[in-house]
Write a protein that holds these residues in place. Sequence first.
Motif, PDB file in Angstrom:
ATOM      1  N   ASN A  40       7.777   4.276   7.282  1.00  0.00           N
ATOM      2  CA  ASN A  40       7.401   3.778   8.603  1.00  0.00           C
ATOM      3  C   ASN A  40       6.765   4.887   9.438  1.00  0.00           C
ATOM      4  O   ASN A  40       7.322   5.971   9.584  1.00  0.00           O
ATOM      5  CB  ASN A  40       8.631   3.239   9.323  1.00  0.00           C
ATOM      6  N   GLY A  41       5.574   4.621   9.940  1.00  0.00           N
ATOM      7  CA  GLY A  41       4.849   5.591  10.747  1.00  0.00           C
ATOM      8  C   GLY A  41       4.018   6.577   9.953  1.00  0.00           C
ATOM      9  O   GLY A  41       3.277   7.374  10.532  1.00  0.00           O
ATOM     10  N   ALA A  42       4.102   6.516   8.625  1.00  0.00           N
ATOM     11  CA  ALA A  42       3.341   7.441   7.781  1.00  0.00           C
ATOM     12  C   ALA A  42       1.902   6.952   7.599  1.00  0.00           C
ATOM     13  O   ALA A  42       1.584   5.782   7.832  1.00  0.00           O
ATOM     14  CB  ALA A  42       4.023   7.592   6.427  1.00  0.00           C
ATOM     15  N   VAL A  43       1.046   7.863   7.146  1.00  0.00           N
ATOM     16  CA  VAL A  43      -0.350   7.503   6.866  1.00  0.00           C
ATOM     17  C   VAL A  43      -0.427   6.778   5.531  1.00  0.00           C
ATOM     18  O   VAL A  43       0.064   7.268   4.508  1.00  0.00           O
ATOM     19  CB  VAL A  43      -1.250   8.747   6.841  1.00  0.00           C
ATOM     20  N   PHE A  44      -1.021   5.607   5.553  1.00  0.00           N
ATOM     21  CA  PHE A  44      -1.293   4.816   4.353  1.00  0.00           C
ATOM     22  C   PHE A  44      -2.553   5.407   3.744  1.00  0.00           C
ATOM     23  O   PHE A  44      -3.647   5.216   4.274  1.00  0.00           O
ATOM     24  CB  PHE A  44      -1.478   3.358   4.763  1.00  0.00           C
ATOM     25  N   THR A  45      -2.418   6.135   2.647  1.00  0.00           N
ATOM     26  CA  THR A  45      -3.576   6.864   2.123  1.00  0.00           C
ATOM     27  C   THR A  45      -4.501   6.003   1.288  1.00  0.00           C
ATOM     28  O   THR A  45      -5.725   6.111   1.387  1.00  0.00           O
ATOM     29  CB  THR A  45      -3.127   8.087   1.306  1.00  0.00           C
ATOM     30  N   ARG A  46      -3.938   5.135   0.438  1.00  0.00           N
ATOM     31  CA  ARG A  46      -4.793   4.271  -0.381  1.00  0.00           C
ATOM     32  C   ARG A  46      -3.953   3.195  -1.053  1.00  0.00           C
ATOM     33  O   ARG A  46      -2.721   3.266  -1.069  1.00  0.00           O
ATOM     34  CB  ARG A  46      -5.533   5.081  -1.445  1.00  0.00           C
ATOM     35  N   ALA A  47      -4.647   2.207  -1.618  1.00  0.00           N
ATOM     36  CA  ALA A  47      -4.004   1.144  -2.391  1.00  0.00           C
ATOM     37  C   ALA A  47      -4.769   0.973  -3.687  1.00  0.00           C
ATOM     38  O   ALA A  47      -6.000   1.066  -3.714  1.00  0.00           O
ATOM     39  CB  ALA A  47      -3.995  -0.166  -1.608  1.00  0.00           C
ATOM     40  N   ASP A  48      -4.046   0.759  -4.776  1.00  0.00           N
ATOM     41  CA  ASP A  48      -4.702   0.438  -6.026  1.00  0.00           C
ATOM     42  C   ASP A  48      -3.808  -0.471  -6.849  1.00  0.00           C
ATOM     43  O   ASP A  48      -2.671  -0.756  -6.480  1.00  0.00           O
ATOM     44  CB  ASP A  48      -5.122   1.687  -6.801  1.00  0.00           C
ATOM     45  N   ALA A  49      -4.364  -0.958  -7.961  1.00  0.00           N
ATOM     46  CA  ALA A  49      -3.636  -1.915  -8.795  1.00  0.00           C
ATOM     47  C   ALA A  49      -3.839  -1.572 -10.258  1.00  0.00           C
ATOM     48  O   ALA A  49      -4.851  -0.990 -10.655  1.00  0.00           O
ATOM     49  CB  ALA A  49      -4.119  -3.336  -8.518  1.00  0.00           C
ATOM     50  N   TRP A  50      -2.839  -1.953 -11.046  1.00  0.00           N
ATOM     51  CA  TRP A  50      -2.941  -1.876 -12.514  1.00  0.00           C
ATOM     52  C   TRP A  50      -2.333  -3.161 -13.041  1.00  0.00           C
ATOM     53  O   TRP A  50      -1.140  -3.379 -12.916  1.00  0.00           O
ATOM     54  CB  TRP A  50      -2.192  -0.663 -13.055  1.00  0.00           C
ATOM     55  N   GLY A  51      -3.162  -4.025 -13.597  1.00  0.00           N
ATOM     56  CA  GLY A  51      -2.668  -5.319 -14.052  1.00  0.00           C
ATOM     57  C   GLY A  51      -2.125  -6.122 -12.885  1.00  0.00           C
ATOM     58  O   GLY A  51      -2.806  -6.329 -11.880  1.00  0.00           O
ATOM     59  N   LYS A  52      -0.873  -6.537 -13.004  1.00  0.00           N
ATOM     60  CA  LYS A  52      -0.239  -7.344 -11.966  1.00  0.00           C
ATOM     61  C   LYS A  52       0.628  -6.512 -11.027  1.00  0.00           C
ATOM     62  O   LYS A  52       1.445  -7.054 -10.288  1.00  0.00           O
ATOM     63  CB  LYS A  52       0.594  -8.455 -12.617  1.00  0.00           C
ATOM     64  N   HIS A  53       0.428  -5.191 -11.044  1.00  0.00           N
ATOM     65  CA  HIS A  53       1.198  -4.277 -10.206  1.00  0.00           C
ATOM     66  C   HIS A  53       0.314  -3.712  -9.103  1.00  0.00           C
ATOM     67  O   HIS A  53      -0.815  -3.279  -9.356  1.00  0.00           O
ATOM     68  CB  HIS A  53       1.766  -3.133 -11.047  1.00  0.00           C
ATOM     69  N   LEU A  54       0.843  -3.694  -7.884  1.00  0.00           N
ATOM     70  CA  LEU A  54       0.136  -3.174  -6.719  1.00  0.00           C
ATOM     71  C   LEU A  54       0.869  -1.932  -6.218  1.00  0.00           C
ATOM     72  O   LEU A  54       2.095  -1.918  -6.148  1.00  0.00           O
ATOM     73  CB  LEU A  54       0.094  -4.241  -5.622  1.00  0.00           C
TER      74      LEU A  54
END
Length: 264
Positions: A40-54
Amino acid sequence: MPEGHTLHRLARLHQKRFGRTPVLVSSPQGRFADGAAAVNGAVFTRADAWGKHLFHHYEGGRVVHIHLGLYGAFTEARVPMGLPVGQVRMRLVGAEYGTDLRGPTRCELIAEPEIADVVVRLGPDPLRKDADPALAWKRISKSRRTIGALLMDQSVIAGVGNVYRSELLFRHRIDPYRPGTHIGQTEFDDMWTDLVALMKVGVRRGKIIVIRPEHDHGAPAYGPGRPRTYVYRRAGEACRVCGASVRTAELEGRNLFWCPDCQV
Protein backbone atom coordinates in the motif's frame (compact mmCIF):
# COMPACT_ATOMS: atom_id res chain seq x y z
CA MET A 1 -11.75 -19.86 -16.93
CA PRO A 2 -10.09 -16.83 -18.58
CA GLU A 3 -7.50 -17.86 -21.15
CA GLY A 4 -4.05 -16.39 -21.61
CA HIS A 5 -5.03 -13.48 -23.82
CA THR A 6 -7.23 -12.12 -21.01
CA LEU A 7 -4.32 -11.99 -18.57
CA HIS A 8 -2.03 -10.32 -21.08
CA ARG A 9 -4.75 -7.79 -21.84
CA LEU A 10 -5.15 -7.11 -18.12
CA ALA A 11 -1.40 -6.71 -17.72
CA ARG A 12 -1.36 -4.08 -20.47
CA LEU A 13 -4.33 -2.27 -18.99
CA HIS A 14 -2.93 -2.25 -15.46
CA GLN A 15 0.44 -1.09 -16.76
CA LYS A 16 -1.30 1.80 -18.49
CA ARG A 17 -3.52 2.69 -15.52
CA PHE A 18 -1.08 2.29 -12.65
CA GLY A 19 2.47 1.88 -13.99
CA ARG A 20 5.28 3.94 -12.45
CA THR A 21 3.03 5.65 -9.90
CA PRO A 22 2.23 5.12 -6.19
CA VAL A 23 -1.04 3.24 -5.65
CA LEU A 24 -3.34 2.46 -2.76
CA VAL A 25 -3.88 -1.23 -2.13
CA SER A 26 -6.40 -2.71 0.29
CA SER A 27 -8.33 -5.92 0.91
CA PRO A 28 -11.94 -5.04 1.80
CA GLN A 29 -12.68 -8.76 2.19
CA GLY A 30 -9.73 -9.17 4.52
CA ARG A 31 -8.24 -12.31 2.98
CA PHE A 32 -5.32 -10.38 1.45
CA ALA A 33 -4.95 -7.81 4.24
CA ASP A 34 -1.28 -8.43 5.09
CA GLY A 35 -0.18 -8.54 1.47
CA ALA A 36 -2.12 -5.37 0.63
CA ALA A 37 -0.62 -3.54 3.60
CA ALA A 38 2.89 -4.48 2.46
CA VAL A 39 2.51 -2.70 -0.91
CA ASN A 40 0.00 0.00 0.00
CA GLY A 41 1.39 3.36 -1.09
CA ALA A 42 4.27 1.80 -3.03
CA VAL A 43 5.13 2.51 -6.66
CA PHE A 44 3.53 0.06 -9.07
CA THR A 45 6.47 -0.50 -11.40
CA ARG A 46 4.99 -2.81 -14.03
CA ALA A 47 2.58 -5.64 -14.81
CA ASP A 48 3.15 -8.73 -16.90
CA ALA A 49 1.67 -12.16 -17.50
CA TRP A 50 2.77 -15.71 -18.18
CA GLY A 51 -0.01 -17.98 -19.34
CA LYS A 52 -2.91 -17.61 -16.92
CA HIS A 53 -0.78 -15.93 -14.24
CA LEU A 54 -0.70 -12.16 -13.69
CA PHE A 55 2.12 -10.39 -11.85
CA HIS A 56 1.93 -6.88 -10.35
CA HIS A 57 5.46 -5.64 -9.62
CA TYR A 58 6.17 -3.05 -6.92
CA GLU A 59 9.23 -1.12 -5.87
CA GLY A 60 11.48 -3.04 -3.53
CA GLY A 61 11.07 -6.34 -5.39
CA ARG A 62 7.61 -7.19 -4.10
CA VAL A 63 5.12 -8.85 -6.44
CA VAL A 64 1.42 -9.63 -6.22
CA HIS A 65 0.80 -12.96 -7.96
CA ILE A 66 -2.75 -13.46 -9.24
CA HIS A 67 -4.45 -16.47 -10.82
CA LEU A 68 -8.10 -15.80 -11.66
CA GLY A 69 -9.15 -19.45 -11.79
CA LEU A 70 -12.75 -20.18 -12.76
CA TYR A 71 -14.44 -17.26 -11.04
CA GLY A 72 -11.90 -14.48 -10.63
CA ALA A 73 -12.47 -11.12 -12.33
CA PHE A 74 -11.39 -7.48 -12.21
CA THR A 75 -13.87 -4.62 -12.43
CA GLU A 76 -12.67 -1.10 -13.17
CA ALA A 77 -14.04 2.28 -12.16
CA ARG A 78 -12.93 5.89 -12.21
CA VAL A 79 -11.72 7.53 -9.02
CA PRO A 80 -13.34 8.21 -6.62
CA MET A 81 -14.63 4.65 -6.33
CA GLY A 82 -17.73 3.81 -4.36
CA LEU A 83 -17.87 1.46 -1.42
CA PRO A 84 -16.77 -2.11 -2.23
CA VAL A 85 -19.58 -4.39 -3.36
CA GLY A 86 -19.36 -8.12 -2.67
CA GLN A 87 -16.25 -10.04 -1.68
CA VAL A 88 -13.44 -7.81 -2.94
CA ARG A 89 -10.14 -9.61 -2.38
CA MET A 90 -8.00 -6.66 -3.50
CA ARG A 91 -8.71 -3.04 -4.35
CA LEU A 92 -6.08 -1.13 -6.32
CA VAL A 93 -6.50 2.63 -6.67
CA GLY A 94 -4.39 4.98 -8.76
CA ALA A 95 -4.67 8.66 -9.66
CA GLU A 96 -7.56 8.30 -12.12
CA TYR A 97 -8.69 4.67 -12.05
CA GLY A 98 -9.22 1.89 -9.59
CA THR A 99 -9.95 -1.81 -9.95
CA ASP A 100 -11.49 -4.45 -7.70
CA LEU A 101 -10.47 -8.11 -7.79
CA ARG A 102 -13.08 -10.69 -6.81
CA GLY A 103 -13.00 -14.46 -6.61
CA PRO A 104 -9.45 -15.34 -7.69
CA THR A 105 -7.99 -18.77 -7.09
CA ARG A 106 -4.80 -17.08 -5.93
CA CYS A 107 -3.84 -13.59 -4.80
CA GLU A 108 -0.59 -13.62 -2.87
CA LEU A 109 2.43 -11.48 -2.12
CA ILE A 110 5.73 -12.97 -3.26
CA ALA A 111 9.29 -11.75 -3.75
CA GLU A 112 10.63 -11.15 -7.25
CA PRO A 113 12.85 -14.29 -7.25
CA GLU A 114 9.80 -16.45 -6.42
CA ILE A 115 8.32 -15.75 -9.87
CA ALA A 116 10.79 -18.35 -11.16
CA ASP A 117 9.13 -20.93 -8.91
CA VAL A 118 5.82 -20.24 -10.66
CA VAL A 119 7.00 -20.16 -14.27
CA VAL A 120 9.25 -23.22 -13.97
CA ARG A 121 6.06 -25.28 -13.88
CA LEU A 122 4.70 -23.63 -17.04
CA GLY A 123 5.26 -24.27 -20.70
CA PRO A 124 6.05 -21.54 -23.24
CA ASP A 125 3.49 -18.76 -23.51
CA PRO A 126 2.60 -17.98 -27.16
CA LEU A 127 2.13 -14.32 -26.27
CA ARG A 128 5.58 -13.81 -24.78
CA LYS A 129 8.50 -12.72 -26.96
CA ASP A 130 10.77 -15.16 -25.13
CA ALA A 131 8.55 -18.18 -25.85
CA ASP A 132 10.40 -21.25 -27.14
CA PRO A 133 7.96 -23.50 -29.03
CA ALA A 134 10.62 -26.20 -29.19
CA LEU A 135 9.98 -26.90 -25.50
CA ALA A 136 6.30 -27.56 -26.18
CA TRP A 137 7.09 -29.69 -29.22
CA LYS A 138 9.55 -31.79 -27.23
CA ARG A 139 6.89 -32.61 -24.63
CA ILE A 140 4.15 -33.27 -27.15
CA SER A 141 6.22 -35.41 -29.50
CA LYS A 142 7.26 -37.72 -26.64
CA SER A 143 3.84 -38.09 -25.03
CA ARG A 144 1.21 -40.77 -25.62
CA ARG A 145 -1.46 -38.55 -24.10
CA THR A 146 -4.02 -37.16 -26.51
CA ILE A 147 -3.26 -33.86 -28.19
CA GLY A 148 -6.56 -32.58 -26.82
CA ALA A 149 -5.29 -33.15 -23.27
CA LEU A 150 -1.77 -31.92 -23.97
CA LEU A 151 -2.94 -28.56 -25.28
CA MET A 152 -4.78 -27.94 -22.00
CA ASP A 153 -1.76 -28.90 -19.90
CA GLN A 154 -0.22 -25.63 -18.71
CA SER A 155 3.17 -27.31 -18.35
CA VAL A 156 3.12 -27.93 -22.11
CA ILE A 157 1.77 -24.60 -23.39
CA ALA A 158 0.82 -21.83 -20.97
CA GLY A 159 -2.39 -19.90 -21.54
CA VAL A 160 -4.42 -22.28 -23.71
CA GLY A 161 -7.91 -22.99 -22.41
CA ASN A 162 -10.89 -24.94 -23.67
CA VAL A 163 -11.90 -22.50 -26.40
CA TYR A 164 -8.49 -22.16 -28.02
CA ARG A 165 -7.90 -25.91 -27.61
CA SER A 166 -11.09 -26.95 -29.40
CA GLU A 167 -10.93 -24.30 -32.08
CA LEU A 168 -7.23 -24.72 -32.86
CA LEU A 169 -7.60 -28.46 -33.40
CA PHE A 170 -10.59 -27.86 -35.67
CA ARG A 171 -8.77 -25.24 -37.72
CA HIS A 172 -5.97 -27.74 -38.35
CA ARG A 173 -8.27 -30.74 -38.90
CA ILE A 174 -6.66 -32.77 -36.10
CA ASP A 175 -8.54 -35.43 -34.15
CA PRO A 176 -8.34 -34.38 -30.47
CA TYR A 177 -7.81 -38.04 -29.48
CA ARG A 178 -4.66 -38.43 -31.58
CA PRO A 179 -1.64 -39.14 -29.33
CA GLY A 180 1.08 -36.52 -29.13
CA THR A 181 3.51 -39.04 -30.60
CA HIS A 182 1.40 -39.02 -33.79
CA ILE A 183 1.57 -35.25 -34.28
CA GLY A 184 4.05 -34.27 -36.98
CA GLN A 185 6.60 -31.48 -36.60
CA THR A 186 5.03 -29.50 -39.47
CA GLU A 187 1.56 -29.91 -37.95
CA PHE A 188 2.81 -28.60 -34.63
CA ASP A 189 4.68 -25.69 -36.21
CA ASP A 190 1.55 -24.68 -38.14
CA MET A 191 -0.59 -24.91 -34.99
CA TRP A 192 1.86 -22.85 -32.96
CA THR A 193 2.04 -20.12 -35.60
CA ASP A 194 -1.75 -20.01 -35.81
CA LEU A 195 -2.12 -20.00 -32.02
CA VAL A 196 0.24 -17.04 -31.66
CA ALA A 197 -1.74 -15.09 -34.27
CA LEU A 198 -5.13 -15.98 -32.75
CA MET A 199 -4.08 -15.07 -29.22
CA LYS A 200 -2.66 -11.74 -30.39
CA VAL A 201 -6.06 -10.97 -31.90
CA GLY A 202 -7.60 -11.93 -28.55
CA VAL A 203 -5.38 -9.44 -26.73
CA ARG A 204 -6.12 -6.68 -29.23
CA ARG A 205 -9.87 -7.25 -29.49
CA GLY A 206 -10.62 -8.58 -26.02
CA LYS A 207 -12.43 -11.56 -27.55
CA ILE A 208 -11.49 -14.99 -28.85
CA ILE A 209 -12.01 -14.73 -32.61
CA VAL A 210 -11.34 -17.94 -34.52
CA ILE A 211 -13.76 -18.05 -37.46
CA ARG A 212 -12.36 -17.42 -40.91
CA PRO A 213 -14.32 -14.79 -42.88
CA GLU A 214 -15.78 -17.33 -45.32
CA HIS A 215 -17.35 -19.26 -42.42
CA ASP A 216 -18.60 -16.29 -40.39
CA HIS A 217 -22.29 -16.86 -41.08
CA GLY A 218 -25.12 -19.18 -40.17
CA ALA A 219 -25.95 -20.18 -36.59
CA PRO A 220 -25.33 -17.49 -33.97
CA ALA A 221 -22.54 -17.46 -31.40
CA TYR A 222 -22.59 -19.91 -28.50
CA GLY A 223 -23.47 -17.13 -26.05
CA PRO A 224 -24.76 -13.53 -26.03
CA GLY A 225 -22.10 -11.11 -27.21
CA ARG A 226 -19.66 -13.90 -28.10
CA PRO A 227 -18.04 -14.32 -31.54
CA ARG A 228 -18.93 -17.44 -33.46
CA THR A 229 -16.95 -20.62 -32.92
CA TYR A 230 -16.50 -23.68 -35.12
CA VAL A 231 -17.11 -26.34 -32.48
CA TYR A 232 -16.79 -24.93 -28.95
CA ARG A 233 -20.12 -25.31 -27.09
CA ARG A 234 -21.86 -26.31 -30.36
CA ALA A 235 -22.55 -29.96 -29.54
CA GLY A 236 -25.30 -31.38 -31.78
CA GLU A 237 -25.23 -28.42 -34.17
CA ALA A 238 -24.12 -28.61 -37.79
CA CYS A 239 -20.44 -28.10 -38.53
CA ARG A 240 -19.97 -24.76 -40.25
CA VAL A 241 -17.74 -26.39 -42.88
CA CYS A 242 -19.10 -29.88 -43.64
CA GLY A 243 -22.53 -30.00 -42.00
CA ALA A 244 -21.81 -33.01 -39.76
CA SER A 245 -23.07 -32.94 -36.18
CA VAL A 246 -20.55 -31.49 -33.74
CA ARG A 247 -19.72 -33.92 -30.95
CA THR A 248 -18.75 -33.48 -27.31
CA ALA A 249 -17.20 -35.69 -24.64
CA GLU A 250 -15.36 -35.30 -21.37
CA LEU A 251 -11.58 -35.48 -21.60
CA GLU A 252 -9.58 -35.33 -18.38
CA GLY A 253 -12.36 -33.50 -16.60
CA ARG A 254 -13.09 -30.88 -19.26
CA ASN A 255 -15.66 -30.88 -22.07
CA LEU A 256 -14.17 -31.42 -25.51
CA PHE A 257 -15.83 -30.37 -28.79
CA TRP A 258 -14.95 -31.55 -32.29
CA CYS A 259 -16.28 -32.42 -35.75
CA PRO A 260 -15.96 -36.16 -36.43
CA ASP A 261 -15.81 -35.61 -40.21
CA CYS A 262 -13.43 -32.67 -40.46
CA GLN A 263 -11.05 -33.82 -37.72
CA VAL A 264 -9.68 -37.21 -38.68
